[in-house]
Scaffold this active site. Sequence first.
Site, short mmCIF file in Angstrom:
data_model
loop_
_atom_site.label_atom_id
_atom_site.label_comp_id
_atom_site.label_asym_id
_atom_site.label_seq_id
_atom_site.Cartn_x
_atom_site.Cartn_y
_atom_site.Cartn_z
N LYS A 287 0.82 -1.22 0.00
CA LYS A 287 0.00 0.00 0.00
C LYS A 287 0.85 1.26 0.00
CE LYS A 287 -4.43 -1.46 1.83
NZ LYS A 287 -5.47 -1.25 2.83
N LYS B 271 -5.19 -9.50 -6.97
CA LYS B 271 -6.36 -9.59 -6.10
C LYS B 271 -7.47 -8.64 -6.57
CE LYS B 271 -6.20 -7.60 -2.09
NZ LYS B 271 -5.90 -7.09 -0.76
N LYS C 195 -10.65 -2.80 -4.32
CA LYS C 195 -11.43 -1.56 -4.49
C LYS C 195 -10.60 -0.47 -5.16
CE LYS C 195 -10.56 -0.96 0.30
NZ LYS C 195 -11.23 -1.33 1.51
P1 TYM Z 1 -10.69 -4.76 4.12
O1 TYM Z 1 -11.66 -3.69 4.41
O2 TYM Z 1 -9.58 -4.47 3.16
O3 TYM Z 1 -11.44 -6.05 3.58
C1 TYM Z 1 -12.56 -6.58 4.27
C2 TYM Z 1 -12.53 -8.08 4.20
O4 TYM Z 1 -12.59 -8.52 2.83
C3 TYM Z 1 -11.53 -9.42 2.56
N1 TYM Z 1 -11.11 -9.26 1.17
C4 TYM Z 1 -11.03 -10.26 0.28
N2 TYM Z 1 -11.29 -11.58 0.40
C5 TYM Z 1 -11.12 -12.33 -0.71
N3 TYM Z 1 -10.72 -11.85 -1.90
C6 TYM Z 1 -10.44 -10.53 -2.07
N4 TYM Z 1 -10.06 -10.07 -3.25
C7 TYM Z 1 -10.59 -9.68 -0.94
N5 TYM Z 1 -10.43 -8.35 -0.74
C8 TYM Z 1 -10.74 -8.12 0.55
C9 TYM Z 1 -10.43 -9.04 3.54
O5 TYM Z 1 -9.53 -10.09 3.76
C10 TYM Z 1 -11.23 -8.69 4.78
O6 TYM Z 1 -11.54 -9.85 5.52
N6 TYM Z 1 -7.78 -4.60 8.21
C11 TYM Z 1 -8.99 -5.14 7.64
C12 TYM Z 1 -10.23 -4.78 8.42
C13 TYM Z 1 -10.16 -5.01 9.89
C14 TYM Z 1 -10.33 -6.24 10.55
C15 TYM Z 1 -10.19 -5.94 11.94
C16 TYM Z 1 -10.57 -7.54 10.12
C17 TYM Z 1 -9.93 -4.04 10.82
N7 TYM Z 1 -9.96 -4.62 12.08
C18 TYM Z 1 -10.28 -6.93 12.90
C19 TYM Z 1 -10.67 -8.53 11.10
C20 TYM Z 1 -10.52 -8.23 12.46
C21 TYM Z 1 -9.16 -4.62 6.21
O7 TYM Z 1 -8.58 -3.63 5.86
O8 TYM Z 1 -10.06 -5.33 5.48
#
Ligand code: TYM
Length: 333
Positions: free
Chosen positions: A114, A198, A201
Amino acid sequence: MTKKIFSGVQPSGNLHLGNYIGAIKNFVDLQNQKGNQCVYCVVDLHAITLRQDPKILKENIRETTAAFLASGIDPKKSIIFNQSLVPAHAEGSWILGCVARMGWLNRMTQFKEKAGKDKEKASIGLYIYPILMTADILLYDATHVPVGEDQKQHLELSRDIAQKFNTDFKAPNFLQVPEPLIQKNFSRIMSLKDGTKKMSKSDPSDQSRINLTDTKDQILNKIKKAKTDESPMPDEIGKLEKRPEVENLLGIYSSLNNQNLEKSINEFSGKNFSSFKAVLADLVAENISPISQEIIKLLQNKDYIDKILKEGAEKADKQASQKINEIKKIIGF
Ligand code: TYM
């Protein structure tokens, strides 16, 4: 055994099929299994690690909440709230940041991706965000954390931080060491344009992803145009090697049909791509268009969404403030 589930999604716009299959769909399944206690968080403190327009951020917090509700997360069964309404997250993050080691954070591959080439210009928040994520999880004594593959390394860090805290402060088992829940074959949904990247967004091409707000026509069109290759549909798993686009589309099909990859391969072996894509497009539309229609409907009633978040935050705050008070006592405040 009661499973305590915690997970979060960033309100940074363009929620997509990867978020749904990798995370939100499992949130719903876990909520509906008897005995589970689930907390699902719209992680707005995480979102500001990259610059956000304040007005758009506010809308995105509501949109992510609407996506949770539209996908089937039920505020009567699960706690739904946004992170910034519960102060213990930021407090916990500071305290755990004094337990975590620089060397551990330096290994985080997502920061490297990132931050890009110019690391010096990345925010400090982006660098320490896995610590905030750790606080999120540990404040609720979560036993299990459903996430996509890209969060695996952050969860390993959370486990290390919990263990180090327990050891440093001679508080055995005080912080629960969480288990990641990562779906075996479907935890990494890839771009529709490039099966080695991947689904994300931030991909500049909207054609690379199915957004949870896409219309049926947009979905059908994106699947139709999704990249494939010249070879026929595979007749066994071994033949998916070096065919990332085909593997991805079959993975999406299998996940939405709740079946394993082998079964999907058998269904389509010997058929041509266009017939597979037609069936897949209908399946994705069948799953996603009702969600996108419901999101649009829910967003017309902002007060309702804000009320869900406020009530959820009150419940979350009860748990989180109790835990942060115990943490403070242990460290000598
Ligand atoms: P974030 O907001 O980037 O993504 C949310 C969830 O979606 C999953 N994800 C995917 N899974 C499969 N294929 C993809 N292409 C894909 N893109 C995204 C991510 O793995 C995630 O589960 N740091 C985290 C959010 C967070 C969190 C937490 C998660 C903050 N605190 C505590 C678990 C526990 C994040 O940025 O996810």
